[in-house]
Design an enzyme around this catalytic site. Structure first.
Site, PDB file in Angstrom:
ATOM      1  N   LYS A 125      -8.225  -5.225   6.114  1.00 36.36           N
ATOM      2  CA  LYS A 125      -7.321  -4.795   5.307  1.00 36.36           C
ATOM      3  C   LYS A 125      -7.501  -5.576   3.775  1.00 36.36           C
ATOM      4  O   LYS A 125      -8.343  -6.261   3.849  1.00 36.36           O
ATOM      5  CB  LYS A 125      -5.925  -5.769   5.971  1.00 36.36           C
ATOM      6  CG  LYS A 125      -5.303  -4.904   6.915  1.00 36.36           C
ATOM      7  CD  LYS A 125      -4.018  -5.369   7.182  1.00 36.36           C
ATOM      8  CE  LYS A 125      -2.854  -5.673   6.331  1.00 36.36           C
ATOM      9  NZ  LYS A 125      -2.600  -4.514   5.520  1.00 36.36           N
ATOM     10  N   GLY A 126      -7.056  -5.275   3.043  1.00 36.19           N
ATOM     11  CA  GLY A 126      -7.026  -5.787   1.663  1.00 36.19           C
ATOM     12  C   GLY A 126      -7.564  -5.136   0.549  1.00 36.19           C
ATOM     13  O   GLY A 126      -7.749  -5.533  -0.850  1.00 36.19           O
ATOM     14  N   LYS A 172      -7.934   6.285   8.720  1.00 41.71           N
ATOM     15  CA  LYS A 172      -8.389   5.023   8.796  1.00 41.71           C
ATOM     16  C   LYS A 172      -8.929   4.461  10.008  1.00 41.71           C
ATOM     17  O   LYS A 172      -9.260   3.270  10.314  1.00 41.71           O
ATOM     18  CB  LYS A 172      -6.987   4.076   8.633  1.00 41.71           C
ATOM     19  CG  LYS A 172      -6.114   4.644   7.237  1.00 41.71           C
ATOM     20  CD  LYS A 172      -6.697   3.872   6.297  1.00 41.71           C
ATOM     21  CE  LYS A 172      -6.187   3.989   5.041  1.00 41.71           C
ATOM     22  NZ  LYS A 172      -4.772   3.794   5.005  1.00 41.71           N
ATOM     23  N   GLY A 219       0.704  -1.148   0.156  1.00 41.94           N
ATOM     24  CA  GLY A 219      -0.056   0.070  -0.094  1.00 41.94           C
ATOM     25  C   GLY A 219       0.891   1.117  -0.052  1.00 41.94           C
ATOM     26  O   GLY A 219       2.177   1.119   0.092  1.00 41.94           O
ATOM     27  N   GLY A 255       0.276  -1.516   6.342  1.00 40.79           N
ATOM     28  CA  GLY A 255      -0.915  -0.426   6.445  1.00 40.79           C
ATOM     29  C   GLY A 255      -2.143  -1.153   6.640  1.00 40.79           C
ATOM     30  O   GLY A 255      -2.112  -2.107   7.241  1.00 40.79           O
ATOM     31  N   ALA A 256      -3.254  -0.242   6.769  1.00 37.49           N
ATOM     32  CA  ALA A 256      -4.717  -1.043   7.066  1.00 37.49           C
ATOM     33  C   ALA A 256      -5.731   0.022   6.444  1.00 37.49           C
ATOM     34  O   ALA A 256      -5.317   1.175   6.167  1.00 37.49           O
ATOM     35  CB  ALA A 256      -4.830  -1.128   8.636  1.00 37.49           C
ATOM     36  N   GLU A 294      -0.414 -10.888   3.116  1.00 33.63           N
ATOM     37  CA  GLU A 294      -0.350  -9.823   4.487  1.00 33.63           C
ATOM     38  C   GLU A 294      -0.539 -10.674   5.716  1.00 33.63           C
ATOM     39  O   GLU A 294      -0.027 -10.557   6.728  1.00 33.63           O
ATOM     40  CB  GLU A 294      -1.134  -8.530   4.335  1.00 33.63           C
ATOM     41  CG  GLU A 294      -0.536  -7.715   3.265  1.00 33.63           C
ATOM     42  CD  GLU A 294      -1.925  -6.508   3.111  1.00 33.63           C
ATOM     43  OE1 GLU A 294      -1.164  -5.693   2.331  1.00 33.63           O
ATOM     44  OE2 GLU A 294      -2.839  -6.607   3.472  1.00 33.63           O
TER      45      GLU A 294
HETATM   46  C1  A5P Z   1      -3.386  -4.208   0.941  1.00 30.83           C
HETATM   47  O1  A5P Z   1      -3.844  -5.098   0.548  1.00 30.83           O
HETATM   48  C2  A5P Z   1      -4.053  -3.382   2.099  1.00 30.83           C
HETATM   49  O2  A5P Z   1      -4.246  -4.217   2.893  1.00 30.83           O
HETATM   50  C3  A5P Z   1      -3.267  -2.432   2.616  1.00 30.83           C
HETATM   51  O3  A5P Z   1      -2.609  -2.630   3.620  1.00 30.83           O
HETATM   52  C4  A5P Z   1      -3.977  -1.123   2.641  1.00 30.83           C
HETATM   53  O4  A5P Z   1      -4.817  -0.894   1.539  1.00 30.83           O
HETATM   54  C5  A5P Z   1      -3.318   0.012   2.973  1.00 30.83           C
HETATM   55  O5  A5P Z   1      -3.058   0.905   2.035  1.00 30.83           O
HETATM   56  P1  A5P Z   1      -2.739   2.252   1.908  1.00 30.83           P
HETATM   57  O6  A5P Z   1      -1.636   2.686   2.767  1.00 30.83           O
HETATM   58  O7  A5P Z   1      -2.508   2.837   0.550  1.00 30.83           O
HETATM   59  O8  A5P Z   1      -3.876   3.135   2.478  1.00 30.83           O
END
Ligand code: A5P
Length: 239
Positions: free
Chosen positions: A106-107, A133, A37, A93-94, A115
């Site tokens: 997540k995802g 978030k 991310g 990230g999340a 992840e």
């Molecule tokens: C990826 O599959 C997600 O779980 C990322 O952790 C999530 O989308 C966070 O991405 P950003 O940092 O771009 O918001």
């Protein structure tokens, strides 16, 4: 809004601040998990800078092909689970962080399965986010992504829909189904606030064809929330 000379927007400044605070936890000799991310991109860049400046010996496992590419470009050494038994620290990230419990969704980037494998392999799991978030209850904003093998995915989706809200097949920009790094499709399920995430998680895992879902309900050590001014707030679990 642009801040300083770096060209960061305010949201970027918050992401960068949380990412740099997490990379400050890295010590030479560590085996690291690197999430996916846009916030993680700042973390990989910060890690590359520290490795170069301090000659750190770190080996990393990335949660997506994209992150692998960023790591390679930064000179960050990659390894795999054939070579290491576990990880000292995973950073990721999340899409949603539930205040108080530190449970996650997540995802939205599509890397949820790797992840989760990486997070579960790590002795410590640190999450980096900007304030957008943080939610009071999981499901307030983000759908729950569910990764599904392609064979019979339409049938699998009907079973998912019975417990998780309407499943929507994720599409790429060209309108074809989004395919994960593992060759699967993703259904995004939106049913509003999730009253019992643990039961939903168990139910999703019990459906044949489901290989993973974006509910991360335990294991987060701390969440580092970057603020737009560049400060970082540390969230821990209540109680
Ligand atoms: C990826 O599959 C997600 O779980 C990322 O952790 C999530 O989308 C966070 O991405 P950003 O940092 O771009 O918001």
């Amino acid at each position: 809004v642009t801040l300083g000379t770096s060209g960061d927007t305010e949201a970027d400044a918050a992401k960068r601040a949380s990412a740099e605070a997490a990379i400050a936890l890295v010590e030479s000799g560590m085996r690291l998990g690197l999430g996916s991310g846009t916030t993680m991109k700042f973390a990989v860049e910060a890690l590359g800078r520290r490795i170069r400046a301090e000659s750190l010996d770190v080996r990393c496992i990335a949660t997506s092909v994209r992150t692998e590419n960023w790591a390679s470009a930064e000179g960050v050494q990659l390894t795999d689970f054939e070579s290491v038994d576990g990880l000292d620290l995973a950073i990721d990230g999340a899409d949603e962080v539930e205040a108080g419990t530190l449970r996650l969704i997540k995802g939205l980037g599509g890397a949820l399965l790797r992840e989760k494998v990486v997070a579960e392999a790590a002795a410590r799991f640190v999450v980096i986010v900007d304030p957008s978030k943080i939610v009071q209850r999981l499901g307030e904003r983000a759908p729950v992504p569910v990764e599904v093998v392609r064979f019979g995915h339409e049938m699998t989706a009907r079973r998912i829909g019975a417990i998780a809200g309407k499943p929507v097949l994720r599409a790429s920009a060209d309108a074809t189904p989004f395919i994960t790094d593992n060759g699967n499709v993703i259904y995004d399920c939106r049913a509003g606030v999730i009253s019992d995430p643990a039961t939903l998680g168990v139910g999703l895992n019990a459906i044949a064809g489901v290989v993973g879902h974006g509910l991360f309900l335990s294991g987060v050590e701390r969440v580092l929330v970057g603020e737009r001014g560049g400060a970082v707030r540390e969230m821990k679990r209540d109680g």
